[in-house]
Write an enzyme that holds these catalytic residues in place. Structure first.
Site, PDB file in Angstrom:
ATOM      1  N   GLU A 159      -8.488 -43.803  15.992  1.00  0.00           N
ATOM      2  CA  GLU A 159      -9.573 -43.580  15.030  1.00  0.00           C
ATOM      3  C   GLU A 159      -9.127 -42.635  13.920  1.00  0.00           C
ATOM      4  O   GLU A 159      -8.529 -41.589  14.179  1.00  0.00           O
ATOM      5  CB  GLU A 159     -10.776 -42.997  15.772  1.00  0.00           C
ATOM      6  CG  GLU A 159     -11.973 -42.661  14.907  1.00  0.00           C
ATOM      7  CD  GLU A 159     -13.127 -42.080  15.703  1.00  0.00           C
ATOM      8  OE1 GLU A 159     -14.233 -41.988  15.144  1.00  0.00           O
ATOM      9  OE2 GLU A 159     -12.930 -41.710  16.886  1.00  0.00           O
TER      10      GLU A 159
ATOM     11  N   LYS B  44     -17.765 -48.457  12.145  1.00  0.00           N
ATOM     12  CA  LYS B  44     -18.326 -47.797  13.326  1.00  0.00           C
ATOM     13  C   LYS B  44     -19.848 -47.815  13.222  1.00  0.00           C
ATOM     14  O   LYS B  44     -20.429 -47.463  12.190  1.00  0.00           O
ATOM     15  CB  LYS B  44     -17.812 -46.357  13.408  1.00  0.00           C
ATOM     16  CG  LYS B  44     -18.188 -45.596  14.667  1.00  0.00           C
ATOM     17  CD  LYS B  44     -17.491 -44.233  14.685  1.00  0.00           C
ATOM     18  CE  LYS B  44     -17.764 -43.460  15.956  1.00  0.00           C
ATOM     19  NZ  LYS B  44     -17.037 -42.152  15.968  1.00  0.00           N
TER      20      LYS B  44
ATOM     21  N   CYS C 264     -14.528 -45.630  19.064  1.00  0.00           N
ATOM     22  CA  CYS C 264     -14.925 -44.471  19.869  1.00  0.00           C
ATOM     23  C   CYS C 264     -16.341 -44.576  20.439  1.00  0.00           C
ATOM     24  O   CYS C 264     -16.559 -45.229  21.445  1.00  0.00           O
ATOM     25  CB  CYS C 264     -14.750 -43.193  19.053  1.00  0.00           C
ATOM     26  SG  CYS C 264     -14.545 -41.707  20.077  1.00  0.00           S
TER      27      CYS C 264
ATOM     28  N   GLY D 298      -3.013  -6.180  30.604  1.00  0.00           N
ATOM     29  CA  GLY D 298      -4.121  -6.855  31.272  1.00  0.00           C
ATOM     30  C   GLY D 298      -3.933  -8.347  31.311  1.00  0.00           C
ATOM     31  O   GLY D 298      -3.005  -8.915  30.726  1.00  0.00           O
ATOM     32  N   LEU D 299      -4.867  -9.025  31.981  1.00  0.00           N
ATOM     33  CA  LEU D 299      -4.725 -10.447  32.272  1.00  0.00           C
ATOM     34  C   LEU D 299      -4.857 -11.325  31.036  1.00  0.00           C
ATOM     35  O   LEU D 299      -4.061 -12.252  30.829  1.00  0.00           O
ATOM     36  CB  LEU D 299      -5.774 -10.859  33.314  1.00  0.00           C
ATOM     37  CG  LEU D 299      -5.642 -12.295  33.798  1.00  0.00           C
ATOM     38  CD1 LEU D 299      -5.044 -12.314  35.203  1.00  0.00           C
ATOM     39  CD2 LEU D 299      -6.986 -13.006  33.804  1.00  0.00           C
ATOM     40  N   ASP D 300      -5.860 -11.078  30.206  1.00  0.00           N
ATOM     41  CA  ASP D 300      -6.135 -11.978  29.088  1.00  0.00           C
ATOM     42  C   ASP D 300      -4.990 -12.006  28.079  1.00  0.00           C
ATOM     43  O   ASP D 300      -4.554 -13.078  27.646  1.00  0.00           O
ATOM     44  CB  ASP D 300      -7.436 -11.586  28.393  1.00  0.00           C
ATOM     45  CG  ASP D 300      -8.644 -11.738  29.293  1.00  0.00           C
ATOM     46  OD1 ASP D 300      -8.624 -12.639  30.144  1.00  0.00           O
ATOM     47  OD2 ASP D 300      -9.591 -10.949  29.157  1.00  0.00           O
TER      48      ASP D 300
ATOM     49  N   THR E 250      -7.563 -12.330  21.966  1.00  0.00           N
ATOM     50  CA  THR E 250      -7.340 -12.575  23.398  1.00  0.00           C
ATOM     51  C   THR E 250      -8.599 -12.439  24.241  1.00  0.00           C
ATOM     52  O   THR E 250      -8.517 -12.299  25.455  1.00  0.00           O
ATOM     53  CB  THR E 250      -6.268 -11.610  23.940  1.00  0.00           C
ATOM     54  OG1 THR E 250      -6.729 -10.267  23.802  1.00  0.00           O
ATOM     55  CG2 THR E 250      -4.952 -11.769  23.202  1.00  0.00           C
TER      56      THR E 250
ATOM     57  N   GLU F 207     -16.442 -12.326  28.191  1.00  0.00           N
ATOM     58  CA  GLU F 207     -16.619 -11.181  27.298  1.00  0.00           C
ATOM     59  C   GLU F 207     -17.373 -11.574  26.029  1.00  0.00           C
ATOM     60  O   GLU F 207     -18.254 -10.851  25.558  1.00  0.00           O
ATOM     61  CB  GLU F 207     -15.263 -10.589  26.939  1.00  0.00           C
ATOM     62  CG  GLU F 207     -14.519  -9.988  28.122  1.00  0.00           C
ATOM     63  CD  GLU F 207     -13.095  -9.595  27.784  1.00  0.00           C
ATOM     64  OE1 GLU F 207     -12.649  -9.914  26.653  1.00  0.00           O
ATOM     65  OE2 GLU F 207     -12.435  -8.977  28.624  1.00  0.00           O
TER      66      GLU F 207
ATOM     67  N   LYS G  86     -21.964 -11.047  16.938  1.00  0.00           N
ATOM     68  CA  LYS G  86     -20.531 -10.841  17.128  1.00  0.00           C
ATOM     69  C   LYS G  86     -19.799 -12.188  17.191  1.00  0.00           C
ATOM     70  O   LYS G  86     -18.751 -12.382  16.569  1.00  0.00           O
ATOM     71  CB  LYS G  86     -20.261 -10.066  18.418  1.00  0.00           C
ATOM     72  CG  LYS G  86     -20.555  -8.592  18.378  1.00  0.00           C
ATOM     73  CD  LYS G  86     -20.055  -7.932  19.662  1.00  0.00           C
ATOM     74  CE  LYS G  86     -20.252  -6.440  19.641  1.00  0.00           C
ATOM     75  NZ  LYS G  86     -19.724  -5.789  20.872  1.00  0.00           N
TER      76      LYS G  86
END
Length: 577
Positions: free
Chosen positions: A46, A116, A152, A307-309, A418, A423, A548
Site C-alpha cells: 500500500e 480503497k 488493507c 538504571g533499567l530504562d 528513556t 512513568e 506533560k
C-alpha cells in the site's frame, strides 16, 4: 475430460519505502521489476510509491502532481522493460480529496487504478480526513486470470470481498500498510481466513515493512490457500521477496481449483512470526533505526543512569545502528551512588559504544544558588520546604537534559529519551529534563515489560542485532528502580509495586475503565485486595499528567492505545478519568 491449465507467476515485494521519497521509491520498485522479469505480476504494498502513512502531506497539490508525473514515468519504464505487470500502491488525485489507490500497470504501459473503499478512522488512523472513499473494486484481468485487488482495511470488512467474489475472481490480493501492535498478527490471520472462507479463493496478504515516525510496519506477509492454510509466510521486520506460481485447473466436471506451488524465498516457505517479546524488541529496534536513518542523523546519544530504562534504550540503539554511532553519557550528582556508576561503566563496556562521565554537581549547585538568590525577591515570598525540594529534584534531570541537547547542537545527533509508559502515564518524569530528546523507543512500553525485555535480550541474540550477547548487566535488572534525586529514593516507594501499577494502568488506559471497575478487575487479575484510594490516586495522576505527555518526544506504537496519535485526551478537563 481434459483439464485446462493456466499458470500465473507472482513476485511479492515486502520492502521499506520512505515517505515523500517518490523517485527513490519508484527506482527501488523498478529494480525489483528488473530482477523479476520472468514473473507475470510484481506486487508492492500500500502507498509504496509515496510511502505510508502520508497524513496531510497527501493533501498538497504539488505533492500529488509530482507523484502523478513519477507514476507516468514508472509506467513508461515498465513498458520499455516489456513487463512484468505491476500492482503498486500510491495515492491518486480526486475531485476534492485524493484516493488511496493501487495502480495496475500492464506490460504495454496501460495504467488502471483500484481505489480503497474502507477508510480506517480509529487508533492512529485518520484516513477519512485525507482520502476520499472509492467505489467497490472490479477484477483486474491478466493472462486470462481475474485478480481481486484490495487495499488493507478493505480486507477487514466482508463487503469488498463479496463484491469481488460475485465478479468470479480467481484470487484475492491485499496490499497493506499495517502497523505493528502486540498480538495483532493472529487478528490479521483471522480476518484473512474469514475472507477465504466466504469467497472460496486463495488470498495473498502483502504488508509493508519499516518505521515511519511512531509506527512500525512489520511485514510478516503471507499466502493462504483456498482452505485458509498458510502456504508461505515472509519474515517479520525485514525486507524480503516471495516468488510463487498459481496453477488454475478446470474441467467440465468441476468448477475448478487453484494450486499454489513453486514457492521461492531465501528463508524457506514459512517463516513463523516471532513471539511477543521478540516482536516487541524487533519493532523498537526497526522503528528506532528507520527514524535515525530516514531523518539523516549521524549518531544517537542518551543519558545513562545505571538504571533499567536507559540500559534498555542503549542496547536498542546499539542493535539498531551499531556501537560506533551511539554515545552514552553518565551525569552523576552527589545523590548518585557508586553502584550506579559501576553498573553504567559495565553497560558501556558490554555495549562497546562511545561513552563518558560528566559530573553535573557544579552546574546543579549554580542553578540552586541562582534560584535562592532571585526567587524570594521576584516572587515576594519563600517556597514551602516540599516545593523547594521538588524544584531541587527537578533541577538535576533538567541539567542533564540541557547538557545532552548541547552535545546534540554542537556535534550533531539525535538525543534519545528513556521514559517508559508507566512513568509517562502518571507523570513520574521531569518536563524539559529526562523527557527531553527527539525520540523515545520505549515510550509505549510498561515497566514490567521493560524488565521482561531486558531479560529476553540477555538470553537471545539474532543476526539483525548489531550489539553483542548479554549486553545488560544483571545488577541493573535486579536492583530496585530509583531516580536518585534525593537520599534513599525508590520508584516503588512513590508509585507502589510496578506489577500492581501496570495492571491498573492497562485497565485505565488500554481498556478505558473507570477507577472503581479497574480496582475490581485488578483485584481479580492479581488475586489481592487493593486500597481504593491508591487506584483513585493513580487515575488522578494519569489525568493530571496529560500536559506533560503532550510535550514528550514521539515514540514507537506497541499497544492499542499509545500516547500519541492514538490517545487524544483533553488537558483542561473537569471530568474524572
Amino acid at each position: 475430460m481434459t483439464a485446462a491449465k493456466g499458470v500465473l507467476r507472482l513476485a511479492l515485494i515486502q520492502a521499506n519505502p520512505t515517505v515523500g521519497a517518490i523517485e527513490a521509491n519508484l527506482a527501488l520498485a523498478l529494480k525489483h521489476c528488473e530482477s523479476n522479469r520472468d514473473a507475470d505480476l510484481v506486487v508492492f504494498p500500500e502507498c509504496f510509491a509515496s510511502g505510508y502513512p502520508l497524513e496531510d502531506l497527501v493533501l498538497r497539490p504539488g505533492f500529488l502532481s509530482r507523484l502523478t508525473r513519477a507514476i507516468d514515468g514508472f509506467a513508461d519504464a515498465v513498458r520499455k522493460l516489456g513487463g512484468p505487470a505491476v500492482l503498486i500502491g500510491a495515492p491518486v488525485a480526486g475531485t476534492e480529496l485524493p484516493y488511496n489507490a493501487a495502480y495496475f500497470i500492464t506490460p504495454d504501459g496501460t495504467v488502471r487504478a483500484v481505489l480503497k473503499t474502507e477508510l480506517p478512522n480509529v487508533d492512529v488512523f485518520d484516513e477519512r480526513r485525507v482520502f476520499a472513499q472509492g467505489q467497490d473494486p472490479k477484477p483486474l484481468d491478466l493472462k486470462g486470470w481475474r485478480l481481486g485487488a484490495m487495499i488493507c482495511e478493505d480486507m477487514w470488512h466482508g463487503r469488498v470481498t463479496r463484491a469481488l467474489a460475485d465478479e468470479l475472481v480467481d484470487i484475492l490480493i491485499v496490499i497493506n500498510g499495517s502497523p505493528f501492535e502486540v498480538d495483532k498478527m493472529p487478528v490479521r490471520l483471522a480476518h484473512a481466513r474469514e475472507r477465504v472462507r466466504a469467497s472460496g479463493k486463495p488470498l495473498v496478504y502483502l504488508n509493508m515493512v519499516g518505521g515511519q515516525d511512531e509506527l512500525v510496519l512489520d511485514g510478516g506477509s503471507f499466502v493462504l490457500d483456498a482452505e485458509g492454510e498458510i502456504v508461505a509466510q515472509m519474515p517479520a521486520f525485514a525486507e524480503a521477496t516471495l516468488r510463487l506460481e498459481l496453477t488454475r485447473i478446470r474441467s467440465w466436471a468441476e468448477n475448478g481449483s487453484i494450486e499454489i506451488d513453486n514457492i521461492e524465498q531465501a528463508q524457506g516457505e514459512i517463516v513463523p512470526y516471532p513471539d511477543s517479546l521478540e516482536s516487541i524488541y524487533a519493532a523498537c529496534t526497526l522503528g528506532l533505526r528507520d527514524y535515525i536513518e530516514k531523518n539523516g542523523f549521524p549518531q544517537a546519544m542518551l543519558g545513562v543512569s545505571g538504571g533499567l530504562d536507559s540500559a534498555l534504550v542503549a542496547a536498542l540503539a546499539v542493535d539498531a545502528i551499531g556501537p560506533d554511532r551511539v554515545v552514552g553519557v553518565m551525569m552523576p550528582t552527589r545523590f548518585t551512588g557508586h553502584e550506579s556508576l559501576e553498573l553504567a561503566e559495565d553497560l558501556f563496556r558490554r555495549l562497546g559504544c562511545r561513552h563518558g562521565v560528566a559530573p553535573i554537581g557544579a552546574m546543579f549547585d549554580a542553578y540552586e544558588k541562582t534560584l535562592d538568590e532571585i526567587g524570594p525577591g521576584l516572587m515576594g515570598t519563600r517556597p514551602s520546604n516540599a516545593a523547594r525540594s521538588m524544584a531541587s529534584e527537578n533541577f538535576q534531570p533538567r541539567t542533564r537534559g540541557a547538557l545532552l541537547m548541547a552535545l546534540s547542537n554542537a556535534y550533531g545527533g539525535l538525543v534519545l529519551s528513556t521514559g517508559n509508559k508507566s512513568e509517562m502515564s502518571v507523570g513520574y518524569a521531569t518536563l524539559y529534563g529526562d523527557m527531553c530528546g527527539g525520540f523515545n523507543p520505549i515510550k509505549d512500553l510498561y515497566k514490567t515489560t521493560a524488565f521482561e525485555l531486558c531479560r529476553w535480550r540477555n538470553q537471545n541474540h539474532r543476526d539483525w542485532m548489531r550489539g553483542g550477547r548479554d549486553p545488560i548487566p544483571q545488577g541493573i535488572i535486579d536492583r530496585p528502580p530509583t531516580a536518585e534525586l534525593k537520599p534513599d529514593q525508590t520508584d516503588e516507594a512513590a508509585l507502589g509495586s510496578y506489577e500492581v501499577l501496570d495492571t491498573i494502568l492497562r485497565l485505565l488506559i488500554e481498556h478505558l475503565l473507570e477507577p472503581a471497575e479497574a480496582l475490581r478487575q485488578a483485584e481479580r487479575q492479581l488475586g489481592i485486595t487493593l486500597d481504593p484510594a491508591y487506584v483513585k490516586r493513580i487515575a488522578s495522576l494519569v489525568k493530571s499528567a496529560e500536559y506533560k505527555r503532550r510535550q514528550a518526544p514521539p515514540g514507537i506504537k506497541l499497544t492499542g492505545r499509545p500516547f500519541g496519535k492514538g490517545w487524544r485526551y483533553p488537558m483542561t478537563n473537569r471530568a474524572s478519568l
